[in-house]
Write an enzyme that holds these catalytic residues in place. Structure first.
Site, PDB file in Angstrom:
ATOM      1  N   THR A 176       0.863  -1.187   0.000  1.00 24.76           N
ATOM      2  CA  THR A 176       0.000   0.000   0.000  1.00 24.76           C
ATOM      3  C   THR A 176       0.896   1.234   0.000  1.00 24.76           C
ATOM      4  O   THR A 176       1.969   1.216   0.593  1.00 24.76           O
ATOM      5  CB  THR A 176      -0.869   0.004   1.276  1.00 24.76           C
ATOM      6  OG1 THR A 176      -1.757  -1.100   1.237  1.00 24.76           O
ATOM      7  CG2 THR A 176      -1.662   1.292   1.409  1.00 24.76           C
ATOM      8  N   ARG A 204     -14.311  -6.903  -0.967  1.00 27.45           N
ATOM      9  CA  ARG A 204     -13.664  -6.506   0.292  1.00 27.45           C
ATOM     10  C   ARG A 204     -13.110  -5.078   0.172  1.00 27.45           C
ATOM     11  O   ARG A 204     -12.445  -4.731  -0.794  1.00 27.45           O
ATOM     12  CB  ARG A 204     -12.542  -7.482   0.610  1.00 27.45           C
ATOM     13  CG  ARG A 204     -11.778  -7.168   1.917  1.00 27.45           C
ATOM     14  CD  ARG A 204     -10.524  -6.377   1.656  1.00 27.45           C
ATOM     15  NE  ARG A 204      -9.667  -6.277   2.837  1.00 27.45           N
ATOM     16  CZ  ARG A 204      -8.593  -5.519   2.918  1.00 27.45           C
ATOM     17  NH1 ARG A 204      -8.229  -4.769   1.889  1.00 27.45           N
ATOM     18  NH2 ARG A 204      -7.868  -5.467   4.011  1.00 27.45           N
ATOM     19  N   VAL A 205     -13.409  -4.243   1.156  1.00 27.10           N
ATOM     20  CA  VAL A 205     -12.861  -2.882   1.203  1.00 27.10           C
ATOM     21  C   VAL A 205     -11.977  -2.786   2.432  1.00 27.10           C
ATOM     22  O   VAL A 205     -12.381  -3.206   3.524  1.00 27.10           O
ATOM     23  CB  VAL A 205     -13.988  -1.831   1.255  1.00 27.10           C
ATOM     24  CG1 VAL A 205     -13.408  -0.428   1.432  1.00 27.10           C
ATOM     25  CG2 VAL A 205     -14.839  -1.895  -0.008  1.00 27.10           C
ATOM     26  N   GLY A 206     -10.787  -2.249   2.267  1.00 24.31           N
ATOM     27  CA  GLY A 206      -9.865  -2.112   3.390  1.00 24.31           C
ATOM     28  C   GLY A 206      -9.944  -0.751   4.047  1.00 24.31           C
ATOM     29  O   GLY A 206     -10.945  -0.028   3.934  1.00 24.31           O
ATOM     30  N   ASP A 207      -8.872  -0.390   4.731  1.00 27.73           N
ATOM     31  CA  ASP A 207      -8.827   0.860   5.491  1.00 27.73           C
ATOM     32  C   ASP A 207      -8.475   2.079   4.646  1.00 27.73           C
ATOM     33  O   ASP A 207      -8.825   3.211   5.007  1.00 27.73           O
ATOM     34  CB  ASP A 207      -7.787   0.743   6.607  1.00 27.73           C
ATOM     35  CG  ASP A 207      -6.387   0.455   6.027  1.00 27.73           C
ATOM     36  OD1 ASP A 207      -6.252  -0.508   5.245  1.00 27.73           O
ATOM     37  OD2 ASP A 207      -5.446   1.212   6.332  1.00 27.73           O
ATOM     38  N   THR A 226      -0.727   1.624   6.773  1.00 25.90           N
ATOM     39  CA  THR A 226      -0.478   0.503   5.862  1.00 25.90           C
ATOM     40  C   THR A 226      -0.461  -0.789   6.683  1.00 25.90           C
ATOM     41  O   THR A 226      -0.249  -0.764   7.896  1.00 25.90           O
ATOM     42  CB  THR A 226       0.848   0.694   5.101  1.00 25.90           C
ATOM     43  OG1 THR A 226       1.195  -0.535   4.459  1.00 25.90           O
ATOM     44  CG2 THR A 226       1.992   1.098   6.014  1.00 25.90           C
ATOM     45  N   GLY A 227      -0.686  -1.914   5.996  1.00 27.76           N
ATOM     46  CA  GLY A 227      -0.757  -3.203   6.686  1.00 27.76           C
ATOM     47  C   GLY A 227      -2.152  -3.778   6.559  1.00 27.76           C
ATOM     48  O   GLY A 227      -2.954  -3.298   5.744  1.00 27.76           O
ATOM     49  N   GLY A 229      -5.677  -4.093   6.680  1.00 27.55           N
ATOM     50  CA  GLY A 229      -6.610  -2.992   6.856  1.00 27.55           C
ATOM     51  C   GLY A 229      -7.695  -3.231   7.881  1.00 27.55           C
ATOM     52  O   GLY A 229      -8.218  -2.266   8.464  1.00 27.55           O
TER      53      GLY A 229
HETATM   54  N1  GLY Z   1      -3.988  -1.451   4.167  1.00 29.89           N
HETATM   55  C1  GLY Z   1      -4.477  -1.861   2.933  1.00 29.89           C
HETATM   56  C2  GLY Z   1      -5.561  -2.824   3.002  1.00 29.89           C
HETATM   57  O1  GLY Z   1      -5.632  -3.619   3.939  1.00 29.89           O
HETATM   58  O2  GLY Z   1      -6.393  -2.833   2.133  1.00 29.89           O
END
Ligand code: GLY
Length: 310
Positions: A176, A204-207, A226-227, A229
């Protein structure tokens, strides 16, 4: 005001041999943002230019070179935020666009909304003039085939299989990208872009596109996470940094406290970058690596693979 910018290329573990490219790509991207800030440009322009450079570099998991979902295509998440007016724009699950961060900026500037998703986000991108672009690279396709052919081994059988897998193979999720900056007017901005995690479920939606989770800018702090999410979403990590600074904590103390909390609550494989209104920049991560680069005021750009490297 003291101008500053910091950017990351993802928390994780970089494959041997790719370290130098990752650090050099970060340095180049921050140089692009630095040129804008030195010329008196806005922090929003600077973080967007930085993230565009990273999206266009296929080594990072954002834009071209983003990881593939379970079905074998890219769903891209990105967001921007500016302290001036607390304006934010985001896209999630966006397909076939070269620079999702620029579409996120258009959402902020051209619509009444904060986030557009999926087909709606793509339709909006086309109306805004963003042409069709396939972000899948041969390397990511080959990686996907490999993992998909070993899906039982890769994902395992238990409910937390993805998490366990990512812990054993942290290089899998890293990549990311994000940037945070303060300009000569004292306006703060942050931008973040990602392909998410490999073999993620479709939808799927992350952070990264969620203000206050993976990306945030207030009058005190601009920050990008990052990491994995899911942990950042549950902790609203970037907003938590801002709240701590607003309550009087120093930026480094605030970032470390939020990272420690992510460790205590989730043992999370995450990293954080932030810039304060005074131009102080901070990077912290719980993973082995997090390539990042930064500059402040008249200084040259410094870039490194992990905090503590020289
Ligand atoms: N940090 C990016 C994700 O998990 O989508």
């Amino acid at each position: 005001m003291t101008i500053a910018l910091i950017a990351h290329g993802g928390a994780g573990r970089w494959r041997p041999g790719s370290d130098e490219d990752a650090v050099e790509g970060l340095r180049r991207a921050v140089e692009a943002g630095r040129a804008i800030l030195l010329a008196g440009g806005s922090s929003l322009d600077a973080v967007c230019a930085t993230v565009v450079a990273l999206e266009d570099d296929p080594i990072y998991n954002a834009g071209t070179g983003a990881v593939l979902n379970f079905d074998g295509f890219c769903e891209l998440d990105a967001s921007v935020m500016e302290s001036d007016g607390a304006r934010a724009g985001a896209v999630s699950g966006l397909q076939r666009v070269r620079n999702p961060v620029l579409v996120a900026r258009k959402v902020m500037e051209e619509t009444d909304h904060v986030m557009l998703t999926g087909d709606g986000a793509q339709r909006f991108a086309r109306v805004m003039g963003f042409p069709d672009h396939d972000p899948v690279t041969p390397e990511r396709r080959a990686d996907w085939f490999d993992k998909r052919n070993r899906v039982d081994e890769v994902l395992g059988e238990k409910a937390l299989r993805m998490r366990r897998f990512l812990r054993e193979h942290p290089e899998y999720a890293g990549g990311t990208v994000g940037a945070a900056a303060v300009d000569s007017r004292g306006v703060l901005a942050a931008a973040t872009s990602t392909g998410g995690v490999t073999l993620k479920m479709v939808g799927r939606v992350g952070d990264s596109p969620v203000p206050g989770a993976g990306n945030y800018a207030s009058a005190h702090v601009a920050a990008s996470a990052t990491g994995t999410g899911e942990f950042v979403l549950r902790s609203l990590a970037t907003r938590a940094i801002s709240e701590r600074v607003e309550a009087g904590a120093g930026l480094d103390v605030a970032v470390q406290a939020v990272l420690d909390r992510l460790g205590a609550d989730y043992d999370a494989d995450v990293g954080l970058i932030a810039v304060g209104r005074d131009g102080l920049t901070v990077a912290r991560h719980r993973t082995r690596d997090m390539p990042h680069a930064f500059f402040r005021g008249e200084s040259a750009v410094a870039s490194r693979m992990r905090v503590g490297d020289r």
